[in-house]
Design a protein around this motif. Structure first.
Motif, PDB file in Angstrom:
ATOM      1  N   GLY A 111       0.766  -1.249   0.198  1.00 36.31           N
ATOM      2  CA  GLY A 111       0.078  -0.218  -0.092  1.00 36.31           C
ATOM      3  C   GLY A 111       0.921   1.340  -0.089  1.00 36.31           C
ATOM      4  N   ASP A 126      -0.476  11.365   3.199  1.00 32.91           N
ATOM      5  CA  ASP A 126      -1.960  11.685   3.391  1.00 32.91           C
ATOM      6  C   ASP A 126      -2.362  10.812   4.273  1.00 32.91           C
ATOM      7  N   GLU A 127      -3.781  10.974   4.575  1.00 24.47           N
ATOM      8  CA  GLU A 127      -4.560  10.211   5.641  1.00 24.47           C
ATOM      9  C   GLU A 127      -4.380   8.767   5.216  1.00 24.47           C
ATOM     10  N   GLY A 128      -4.587   8.172   3.898  1.00 24.99           N
ATOM     11  CA  GLY A 128      -4.582   6.933   3.760  1.00 24.99           C
ATOM     12  C   GLY A 128      -3.136   6.145   3.718  1.00 24.99           C
ATOM     13  N   ARG A 129      -2.270   7.029   3.498  1.00 19.21           N
ATOM     14  CA  ARG A 129      -0.806   6.256   3.738  1.00 19.21           C
ATOM     15  C   ARG A 129      -0.441   6.345   5.097  1.00 19.21           C
ATOM     16  N   LYS A 131      -2.485   5.765   7.518  1.00 18.41           N
ATOM     17  CA  LYS A 131      -3.286   4.614   8.200  1.00 18.41           C
ATOM     18  C   LYS A 131      -2.569   3.168   7.775  1.00 18.41           C
ATOM     19  N   THR A 132      -2.072   3.203   6.616  1.00 19.92           N
ATOM     20  CA  THR A 132      -1.439   2.052   5.949  1.00 19.92           C
ATOM     21  C   THR A 132      -0.179   1.858   6.921  1.00 19.92           C
TER      22      THR A 132
END
Ligand SMILES: Cc1cc2nc3c(=O)[nH]c(=O)nc-3n(C[C@H](O)[C@H](O)[C@H](O)COP(=O)(O)O)c2cc1C
Length: 147
Positions: A111, A126-129, A131-132
């Motif tokens: 991811g 960013d938020e997605g990374r 959290k990954t």
């Protein structure tokens, strides 16, 4: 018994002067002593002059600690990526874990796929990374790298 409310805050920042290994250790010592008093758990990562930190605990305590850390002049561009309620802690074993992981290891996280090349650092997440990255630690994949 009523369940205690929990939240986590994930932020990134940039150092204002290069940290030596000893300075990181000293920072962690203070952080761990304070965090254990405050019921805060989390993790700190440091790469190429940038920090990534997850703070989890009682919402108002997380917020006020974030404000305090944000005012620390050893770093700048302190940028909140996530602040939200959580059901349970992801990093309950650490008052402030620290993982010295390499860019190669970071790039191997599913991811993130080679996100950390060239000039990219934690401040670009960013938020997605973000959290990954947190999930990679939560899953225990990097447990042996955490001190
Ligand atoms: C990147 C970074 C992460 C930090 N993390 C924490 C932390 O998790 N807990 C903490 O108490 N202080 C942390 N600090 C230090 C605080 O900014 C502040 O110096 C410290 O809490 C002061 O502690 P004292 O009130 O016991 O003197 C951090 C500082 C930096 C630069």
């Amino acid at each position: 018994m009523e369940k205690t409310e929990l939240a986590h805050c994930i932020y990134s920042s940039a150092e204002t002067k290069t940290f030596t290994h000893e300075e990181i250790i000293a920072l962690l010592e203070v952080a761990r002593a304070n965090n254990s008093q405050l019921g805060i758990t989390g993790i700190l990562l440091y790469d190429n002059g940038s920090f990534f930190q997850v703070l989890e605990g009682e919402p108002s305590v997380v917020q006020s600690l974030y404000d305090k850390i944000g005012a620390d002049n050893r770093h700048r561009a302190v940028s909140k990526i996530v602040y939200e309620p959580i059901e349970e802690r992801d990093l309950s074993e650490r008052t402030m874990g620290y993982a010295d992981i390499t860019r190669e290891e970071l790039n191997r996280i599913d991811g993130l796929n080679d996100f950390f090349c060239g000039q990219q650092s934690y401040i670009d997440l960013d938020e997605g990374r973000a959290k990954t990255l947190l999930n990679a630690f939560k899953e225990g994949k990097w447990r042996s790298s955490i001190s």
